[in-house]
Scaffold this motif. Sequence first.
Motif, PDB file in Angstrom:
ATOM      1  N   ASP A 281       4.176 -24.470 -50.569  1.00  0.00           N
ATOM      2  CA  ASP A 281       4.525 -25.847 -50.236  1.00  0.00           C
ATOM      3  C   ASP A 281       3.362 -26.777 -50.514  1.00  0.00           C
ATOM      4  OD1 ASP A 281       6.531 -27.676 -48.931  1.00  0.00           O
ATOM      5  OD2 ASP A 281       4.819 -28.004 -47.606  1.00  0.00           O
TER       6      ASP A 281
ATOM      7  N   ARG B  38      14.532 -33.951 -47.691  1.00  0.00           N
ATOM      8  CA  ARG B  38      13.284 -34.446 -48.276  1.00  0.00           C
ATOM      9  C   ARG B  38      13.540 -35.687 -49.126  1.00  0.00           C
ATOM     10  NH1 ARG B  38      12.785 -29.760 -46.542  1.00  0.00           N
ATOM     11  NH2 ARG B  38      10.793 -28.706 -46.144  1.00  0.00           N
TER      12      ARG B  38
ATOM     13  N   GLY C 171      12.214 -34.517 -44.076  1.00  0.00           N
ATOM     14  CA  GLY C 171      12.276 -33.132 -44.474  1.00  0.00           C
ATOM     15  C   GLY C 171      12.464 -32.155 -43.329  1.00  0.00           C
TER      16      GLY C 171
ATOM     17  N   GLU D 287       9.713 -29.449 -41.999  1.00  0.00           N
ATOM     18  CA  GLU D 287       8.526 -29.897 -42.728  1.00  0.00           C
ATOM     19  C   GLU D 287       7.713 -30.804 -41.812  1.00  0.00           C
ATOM     20  OE1 GLU D 287       7.570 -31.751 -47.119  1.00  0.00           O
ATOM     21  OE2 GLU D 287       9.177 -32.684 -45.965  1.00  0.00           O
TER      22      GLU D 287
ATOM     23  N   TRP E  81       6.457 -35.806 -45.136  1.00  0.00           N
ATOM     24  CA  TRP E  81       7.722 -36.396 -45.579  1.00  0.00           C
ATOM     25  C   TRP E  81       7.546 -37.391 -46.734  1.00  0.00           C
ATOM     26  CZ3 TRP E  81      10.220 -37.873 -40.189  1.00  0.00           C
ATOM     27  CH2 TRP E  81      10.571 -36.707 -39.519  1.00  0.00           C
TER      28      TRP E  81
ATOM     29  N   SER F  87       6.781 -35.546 -50.198  1.00  0.00           N
ATOM     30  CA  SER F  87       7.936 -34.905 -50.826  1.00  0.00           C
ATOM     31  C   SER F  87       8.875 -35.942 -51.424  1.00  0.00           C
ATOM     32  CB  SER F  87       8.678 -34.042 -49.795  1.00  0.00           C
ATOM     33  OG  SER F  87       7.889 -32.960 -49.361  1.00  0.00           O
TER      34      SER F  87
END
Length: 787
Positions: free
Chosen positions: A110, A133, A138, A141, A146, A149
Amino acid sequence: MQSFDDFVLRAAGCPPYGYQRRLAEEGLPDVLRVPTGAGKTMAAVLPWLYRRRHHPDPTVRSGTPRRLVFVLPQRALVEQTVRVIGRWLDALNEPEIGRYVLMGGVDRDDRAWKMHPEQDAIFVGTQDMILSRLLMRGYAEPRANWPMSFGLLHADTQFVFDEVQLMGPALPTSLQLHGLRDKIQTAMPCRSMWMSATLDVPRLGEVAPDLDPNLGVVELSEDDRTGPLRVRLAATRRLERIEIDGKRYARELSSRIVSEHRPATRTLVVLNTVDRATEVFDAVTKLAPAADLVLLHSRYRPPDRAARVAAAIAVPGAAGTIVISTQVLEAGMDITSELMVTELAPWSSIVQRAGRCNRDGHASDARILWTPPPSGLKQHLPYQAEQLEHARGVLADLEGEDVTSVRMQEAARDLDPPVHPVLRRCDLIDLFDTTPDLDGNDIDVSPWIRDSDDRTAFFAWRAIDAMDETAPYPARDELCPAPLGDAVRELVTKRQARTFDHRDGRWRRAISADVRPGVVIVLDAASGGYLPDRGVSPKSTDPVPTLPPAEPRPVEAVETDPLSQVTGPWVALSVHLADVEREVARLLRELDPSGITLEQRTAAELAGRYHDLGKAHPTFDTSLREAAAEDPIGIGPWAKSPGRGALRHKPRFFRHELVSALLLTDLDTGLLDGVAEPDLVGHLVLAHHGKVRLSVRARPGEQHTRVLGVEDGDMTLDLTLPDGRTLPARSLSLEPTRMGADGLTARALRLRDRPDLGPFRLAFLEAVVRSADWIASASYETETCCE
């Protein structure tokens, strides 16, 4: 340059179908409408890869997006799709192509793709993980990631949405996002392809008002139908209804399954709910057939799910294999059977399930036995009752008939499609602000992603007694999805559970209200709740085997600065500022974003130069020294210190990026004199950790003279800038944090709403600056923990 036919032969060991060759020649269309089992996964991946890396025309290569994002409706299919793509890439000797799974959690994968946005890469993930995302929320996440992404995925990406008839609200959301990207404009062009055997193209414009309805469609040609595909297209299976007593459903159905199964073959059983699949699996297990038994659904941790998928697709032994599954195998799984037993489901699902019976056309007597779910008030769930009645009528018309997949697609009757929430432009604009409300809540994006019955939270199991407040965030392999039902809520309320507070940077006790779509909750492994062979099991009290976290660093939160600690020596602030400015310039050269102006590129580079000015503040300097493993040689100020101790500030909530932004808004510094985009520089500096972006407000408990640990009138430290100038110590004013036309929030909102920037381009620039910061920080490591 090699031909596409040779390219595919090397990758897969067989030549391409005609329509796949057409995609390599003409590019991926908006809609690919071909029957199930016709090679759609290969049609999405290999033509894109050929055009991006091996096409003889350099303009085609440069014009093909560098990222391919493959979106699946079901979680159980992700690992198999990744393995298939990996085999193709290995056969083609393409080690430079990144291979990433978007499944949530914190791990090196990631981090790696965000650190290398210039890399050609293939991503595979579910609609939950990818669309959340794309909506800057996300799932599973960390909040601070956020915007990153969002900014990178909405630029230079070819999206492929597979079996979209199974995606529910994700289909109109993906269509709307495509239309909004075209209207608002992105830093680099994006494309989308929707794949389905049954997609009603004229209706797409009705569910996505911002989509250009003039979509390009590719279907099978007559050459495809008479060529090598004809065996699969001509494959038949006989449809037969069976009657099962609802009061003894699991017992009777399991007996029928075992009696109908043939040695040395695979039998697939598809049930509509995890509970019924598990109940029937247990009933079949009690009958002790000689066949290998596999239970498959979505509620496993990734390693356990991958093991179940591998067992399901393995070549059957002498006694054969019986796979009892939910609808997870409806899309993307290349698996076949001679016998399928299925519950009544929506017609599109029945067609997909049928595509896993005699898929290759080699079975001489393939059959599909279907039965309604056991009677009851909610027997239709997770589907709508009218969808099942529609399918029941179509199946009645085909009873006893040997049907091909094409015949089944043509047999569908008109049925009004379900109505889903529509993502509007104003919704997307609102989502750009990632600050939670005063109660810590966020805009719920789940209605745009999945139907309410399919929404999930994510659970990990650890030894909670040994878990401190700063424990690492769960890795992808630790996370298991589970629906938001009462049984799952009881796991949280009746057993020890923790959730991560992204404001305080600490794990705290979880409560029932924390169970919401996309949240990550850690449960006590000693208290049970999960079985490796069954998945999520709320009634189980057996201890759960724990998995090691993959990322040792603490997660980014408002109160933490994990990137300010490295395994290498002390790093002077002036050195780090110069390194990040250089990396921003390099990334922009390599990416060459056509939607970003020269002035905006310059602003991003200056943001790299000035992003950490706020570390020349006594609070940060003291925190860095106190957490360091050794004293510095020199006077500083410093950007990084050696060690892995938690960096905690006094006063709490201190954010150095706010200090950086305040210095840039101080005209007396002269830092932005003559700069065409001063507000953009300031915003990119403020947002470079993803923690303080649009809303700049004091935390609860802070005095009125303090915002995020910064006091009105605080003095900074003397600092030498990368260009040799000196920025003398100066007093800070919190005036820009207040509401008004000159405030930081108002400036950010103007940037977000500018026609030449907008949310997509602004987030892209945020991501580039942040990637450059990560790359520079990784270069100071003597270990590979940042890579």
